[in-house]
Scaffold this motif. Structure first.
Motif, PDB file in Angstrom:
ATOM      1  N   ILE A 129      11.820  14.915  -6.978  1.00  0.00           N
ATOM      2  CA  ILE A 129      10.757  14.808  -5.926  1.00  0.00           C
ATOM      3  C   ILE A 129      11.575  14.574  -4.605  1.00  0.00           C
ATOM      4  CG2 ILE A 129       8.703  13.767  -4.862  1.00  0.00           C
ATOM      5  CD1 ILE A 129       7.715  13.394  -7.512  1.00  0.00           C
ATOM      6  N   PRO A 130      12.121  15.438  -3.809  1.00  0.00           N
ATOM      7  CA  PRO A 130      12.871  14.779  -2.884  1.00  0.00           C
ATOM      8  C   PRO A 130      12.073  14.353  -1.497  1.00  0.00           C
ATOM      9  CG  PRO A 130      12.608  17.249  -2.444  1.00  0.00           C
ATOM     10  CD  PRO A 130      11.969  16.705  -4.032  1.00  0.00           C
ATOM     11  N   ARG A 176       0.831  -1.176  -0.011  1.00  0.00           N
ATOM     12  CA  ARG A 176      -0.039   0.136   0.055  1.00  0.00           C
ATOM     13  C   ARG A 176       0.901   1.328   0.010  1.00  0.00           C
ATOM     14  NH1 ARG A 176      -5.187   1.934   1.074  1.00  0.00           N
ATOM     15  NH2 ARG A 176      -5.055   3.911   2.110  1.00  0.00           N
ATOM     16  N   GLU A 177       1.954   1.181   0.672  1.00  0.00           N
ATOM     17  CA  GLU A 177       2.770   2.347   0.772  1.00  0.00           C
ATOM     18  C   GLU A 177       3.370   2.778  -0.609  1.00  0.00           C
ATOM     19  OE1 GLU A 177       6.060   2.862   3.980  1.00  0.00           O
ATOM     20  OE2 GLU A 177       7.439   2.154   2.163  1.00  0.00           O
ATOM     21  N   LYS A 178       3.583   1.618  -1.533  1.00  0.00           N
ATOM     22  CA  LYS A 178       4.049   1.956  -2.894  1.00  0.00           C
ATOM     23  C   LYS A 178       3.091   2.544  -3.494  1.00  0.00           C
ATOM     24  CE  LYS A 178       7.169  -2.096  -3.033  1.00  0.00           C
ATOM     25  NZ  LYS A 178       7.619  -3.522  -3.504  1.00  0.00           N
ATOM     26  N   LYS A 179       1.851   1.827  -3.484  1.00  0.00           N
ATOM     27  CA  LYS A 179       0.761   2.605  -4.207  1.00  0.00           C
ATOM     28  C   LYS A 179       0.603   4.221  -3.612  1.00  0.00           C
ATOM     29  CE  LYS A 179      -1.771  -1.805  -4.740  1.00  0.00           C
ATOM     30  NZ  LYS A 179      -2.844  -2.350  -4.648  1.00  0.00           N
ATOM     31  N   VAL A 180       0.724   4.359  -2.666  1.00  0.00           N
ATOM     32  CA  VAL A 180       0.321   5.733  -2.210  1.00  0.00           C
ATOM     33  C   VAL A 180       1.561   6.761  -2.731  1.00  0.00           C
ATOM     34  CG1 VAL A 180       0.094   7.477  -0.303  1.00  0.00           C
ATOM     35  CG2 VAL A 180      -0.787   5.260  -0.269  1.00  0.00           C
ATOM     36  N   VAL A 181       2.560   6.182  -2.732  1.00  0.00           N
ATOM     37  CA  VAL A 181       3.822   6.932  -3.361  1.00  0.00           C
ATOM     38  C   VAL A 181       3.771   7.042  -4.780  1.00  0.00           C
ATOM     39  CG1 VAL A 181       6.477   6.618  -3.757  1.00  0.00           C
ATOM     40  CG2 VAL A 181       5.572   6.221  -1.886  1.00  0.00           C
ATOM     41  N   GLU A 182       3.156   6.127  -5.512  1.00  0.00           N
ATOM     42  CA  GLU A 182       2.858   6.500  -6.815  1.00  0.00           C
ATOM     43  C   GLU A 182       1.686   7.393  -7.038  1.00  0.00           C
ATOM     44  OE1 GLU A 182       3.195   5.742 -10.940  1.00  0.00           O
ATOM     45  OE2 GLU A 182       4.571   5.045  -9.270  1.00  0.00           O
ATOM     46  N   THR A 183       0.772   7.265  -6.126  1.00  0.00           N
ATOM     47  CA  THR A 183      -0.185   8.586  -6.338  1.00  0.00           C
ATOM     48  C   THR A 183       0.426   9.828  -6.134  1.00  0.00           C
ATOM     49  OG1 THR A 183      -2.050   6.758  -5.772  1.00  0.00           O
ATOM     50  CG2 THR A 183      -2.432   9.161  -5.519  1.00  0.00           C
ATOM     51  N   MET A 184       1.165   9.970  -5.122  1.00  0.00           N
ATOM     52  CA  MET A 184       1.827  11.339  -4.792  1.00  0.00           C
ATOM     53  C   MET A 184       2.551  11.723  -6.016  1.00  0.00           C
ATOM     54  SD  MET A 184       1.125  12.166  -1.572  1.00  0.00           S
ATOM     55  CE  MET A 184       0.500  11.279  -0.037  1.00  0.00           C
ATOM     56  N   LYS A 185       3.234  10.736  -6.697  1.00  0.00           N
ATOM     57  CA  LYS A 185       3.866  11.277  -7.917  1.00  0.00           C
ATOM     58  C   LYS A 185       3.189  11.620  -8.933  1.00  0.00           C
ATOM     59  CE  LYS A 185       5.761   8.050 -10.773  1.00  0.00           C
ATOM     60  NZ  LYS A 185       6.471   6.876 -11.158  1.00  0.00           N
ATOM     61  N   LYS A 186       2.062  11.172  -9.349  1.00  0.00           N
ATOM     62  CA  LYS A 186       1.229  11.373 -10.439  1.00  0.00           C
ATOM     63  C   LYS A 186       0.594  12.589  -9.958  1.00  0.00           C
ATOM     64  CE  LYS A 186      -0.076   6.422 -11.893  1.00  0.00           C
ATOM     65  NZ  LYS A 186      -1.123   5.600 -11.911  1.00  0.00           N
ATOM     66  N   GLN A 187       0.350  13.144  -8.562  1.00  0.00           N
ATOM     67  CA  GLN A 187      -0.156  14.127  -8.357  1.00  0.00           C
ATOM     68  C   GLN A 187       1.000  15.519  -8.546  1.00  0.00           C
ATOM     69  OE1 GLN A 187      -3.481  15.093  -7.486  1.00  0.00           O
ATOM     70  NE2 GLN A 187      -4.120  12.958  -8.202  1.00  0.00           N
ATOM     71  N   ARG A 188       2.203  15.114  -8.818  1.00  0.00           N
ATOM     72  CA  ARG A 188       3.087  15.975  -8.910  1.00  0.00           C
ATOM     73  C   ARG A 188       3.368  16.711  -7.818  1.00  0.00           C
ATOM     74  NH1 ARG A 188       3.078  13.352 -12.899  1.00  0.00           N
ATOM     75  NH2 ARG A 188       3.578  14.095 -15.079  1.00  0.00           N
ATOM     76  N   ASP A 227       5.441  18.294  -4.649  1.00  0.00           N
ATOM     77  CA  ASP A 227       6.925  18.944  -4.653  1.00  0.00           C
ATOM     78  C   ASP A 227       8.104  18.110  -4.212  1.00  0.00           C
ATOM     79  OD1 ASP A 227       6.253  21.179  -6.336  1.00  0.00           O
ATOM     80  OD2 ASP A 227       5.600  22.252  -4.921  1.00  0.00           O
ATOM     81  N   GLY A 228       7.450  17.591  -2.956  1.00  0.00           N
ATOM     82  CA  GLY A 228       8.533  16.683  -2.243  1.00  0.00           C
ATOM     83  C   GLY A 228       7.464  15.772  -1.452  1.00  0.00           C
ATOM     84  N   LEU A 229       8.244  14.723  -0.663  1.00  0.00           N
ATOM     85  CA  LEU A 229       7.628  13.736   0.163  1.00  0.00           C
ATOM     86  C   LEU A 229       8.129  13.387   1.261  1.00  0.00           C
ATOM     87  CD1 LEU A 229       5.310  11.265   0.058  1.00  0.00           C
ATOM     88  CD2 LEU A 229       7.203   9.751  -0.740  1.00  0.00           C
ATOM     89  N   ILE A 230       7.319  13.689   2.444  1.00  0.00           N
ATOM     90  CA  ILE A 230       7.854  13.323   3.704  1.00  0.00           C
ATOM     91  C   ILE A 230       7.104  11.986   4.289  1.00  0.00           C
ATOM     92  CG2 ILE A 230       7.552  14.070   6.442  1.00  0.00           C
ATOM     93  CD1 ILE A 230       7.593  16.939   5.185  1.00  0.00           C
ATOM     94  N   ILE A 231       7.909  11.126   4.934  1.00  0.00           N
ATOM     95  CA  ILE A 231       7.318   9.862   5.187  1.00  0.00           C
ATOM     96  C   ILE A 231       7.988   9.104   6.363  1.00  0.00           C
ATOM     97  CG2 ILE A 231       8.983   8.676   3.538  1.00  0.00           C
ATOM     98  CD1 ILE A 231       6.820   6.463   2.870  1.00  0.00           C
ATOM     99  N   SER A 232       6.896   8.440   7.132  1.00  0.00           N
ATOM    100  CA  SER A 232       7.566   7.528   8.303  1.00  0.00           C
ATOM    101  C   SER A 232       7.229   6.070   7.644  1.00  0.00           C
ATOM    102  CB  SER A 232       6.771   7.838   9.580  1.00  0.00           C
ATOM    103  OG  SER A 232       7.279   7.077  10.458  1.00  0.00           O
ATOM    104  N   LEU A 233       8.137   5.330   7.440  1.00  0.00           N
ATOM    105  CA  LEU A 233       8.092   4.018   7.043  1.00  0.00           C
ATOM    106  C   LEU A 233       7.011   3.026   7.444  1.00  0.00           C
ATOM    107  CD1 LEU A 233      11.823   3.566   5.810  1.00  0.00           C
ATOM    108  CD2 LEU A 233      10.244   4.069   4.408  1.00  0.00           C
ATOM    109  N   SER A 234       6.402   2.049   6.569  1.00  0.00           N
ATOM    110  CA  SER A 234       5.673   1.060   7.225  1.00  0.00           C
ATOM    111  C   SER A 234       6.833  -0.035   8.234  1.00  0.00           C
ATOM    112  CB  SER A 234       4.910   0.242   6.306  1.00  0.00           C
ATOM    113  OG  SER A 234       5.750  -0.603   5.674  1.00  0.00           O
ATOM    114  N   LYS A 235       6.224  -0.623   8.902  1.00  0.00           N
ATOM    115  CA  LYS A 235       6.760  -1.458   9.760  1.00  0.00           C
ATOM    116  C   LYS A 235       7.590  -2.558   9.135  1.00  0.00           C
ATOM    117  CE  LYS A 235       2.863  -4.297  11.362  1.00  0.00           C
ATOM    118  NZ  LYS A 235       2.312  -4.760  12.720  1.00  0.00           N
TER     119      LYS A 235
END
Length: 345
Positions: A145-146, A107-119, A121-129
């Motif tokens: 995208i940093p 799911r984390e990968k899918k959300v990252v892909e959605t964020m990328k498609k939404q263009r 400017d950057g991504l802040i993340i706390s990783l899944s366990k």
């Protein structure tokens, strides 16, 4: 009634000036005379003109949106963190696009892909366990995208990170327990693959080493953070020939589940068996048996700092500094022992 939004072209037509003149006047450009600038701005106000955000974003190649991915917003730690993120974002006129991984790498990968498609400017993340592969995050660099990690951060060096020094915090916690006469100190650690789990274990071992003692591995259990798994961990510890007198819990949620199971076994909490924990979440103050001592991890501060780092990275990008050798931000926040007076009563 005409409900069409007013445009720069309409303002230019009414004032008999060029579209570029209106655009510059609205941007307060110094080449536009005061009289023209005033006329344009007054008419824009009269027409309730709003700049076309998409056009501005296209011109600047920015959306002013930062993606944020957390495991669970329902957890108080992460809700505090996102408050810090949002506060810093608003101060710099950015908004956030939020998603949850639910501690699932796919799911984390899918959300990252959605964020990328939404263009974003950057991504802040706390990783899944369970995240072990970071290719989906490292690939964002190809799109400019940093990524800034906080709390649950990757084990490699080449990444922007904000985190607490839980190694040192765990050493301090073990030392605090030894100083109060607790010798049989157990730990219910987190998922084995999580870097934060290894950090806690290393601190636990170091705490014993400083007392010139070896760790009894029968006092080390792991939980996948579910109630059932934590119950099994406590059950195993209590069933040992020489059970613990103190238990360090992976976080305050594990603590509450562990205490619940111990109570079911008619154990007097923080008398027969003491509990200490991580995070120092306010929710524990509403429980009958909060941790005797907890490690403050400053989730709000971590979130705020992560966003401040992101803004710095994006500003460097605008100023053309990204062509230089990348310098990775590595912000280590203190892990402070907090004594719970209620538990000492």
């Amino acid at each position: 009634m005409d409900n069409k939004l007013p445009t720069i072209k309409e303002i230019a037509k009414r004032l008999n000036v060029s579209v570029s003149t209106v655009s510059r006047a609205l941007a307060d450009h110094p080449r536009i005379g005061l009289r023209t600038k005033t006329r344009v701005q007054e008419l824009a106000k009269e027409l309730n003109y709003e700049p076309n955000a998409q056009a501005i974003f296209f011109k600047q190649r920015k959306t002013f949106v930062i993606g944020v991915i957390l495991p669970y917003i329902r957890e108080e730690f992460f809700s505090q963190a996102i408050s810090g993120i949002e506060k810093a974002a608003m101060e710099h006129e950015y908004t956030i696009l939020f998603g949850q991984s639910f501690d699932d790498p796919e799911r984390e990968k899918k959300v990252v892909e959605t964020m990328k498609k939404q263009r974003v400017d950057g991504l802040i993340i706390s990783l899944s366990k369970q995240t072990q592969n970071y290719e989906h995050l490292q690939a964002l660099e190809k799109f400019g995208i940093p990524v800034v990690y906080f709390d649950r951060v990757p084990p490699f060096e080449h990444a922007h990170k904000v985190y607490c020094n839980l190694f040192k915090g765990t050493v301090d916690m073990v030392n605090w327990l030894f100083g109060r006469g607790y010798k049989r100190i157990a730990i219910i650690n987190g998922p084995e693959k999580l870097p934060a789990t290894k950090e806690r274990l290393n601190g636990y071992i170091e705490g014993f080493s400083k007392k010139k003692l070896k760790v009894d591995m029968q006092l080390v259990e792991n939980t996948d953070l579910s109630k059932e798994s934590t119950y099994r961990a406590v059950k195993s510890l209590l069933a040992s020939k020489n059970p613990p007198t103190a238990i360090i819990s992976f976080n305050d949620y594990v603590h509450m589940d562990a205490v619940q199971y111990a109570q079911q076994q008619n154990i007097q909490i923080n008398k027969d068996l003491v509990f200490v924990s991580y995070a120092n979440l306010p929710i524990t103050s509403y429980t009958a048996h909060p941790p005797l001592v907890s490690i403050e991890q400053y989730p709000y501060g971590q979130g705020e700092k992560a966003m401040e780092i992101m803004i710095s990275i994006l500003n460097d990008k605008i100023e053309g500094k990204t062509g230089q050798q990348v310098v990775y931000y590595n912000e280590e926040m203190p892990a402070t022992l907090v004594l719970n007076q209620q538990s000492l009563l």
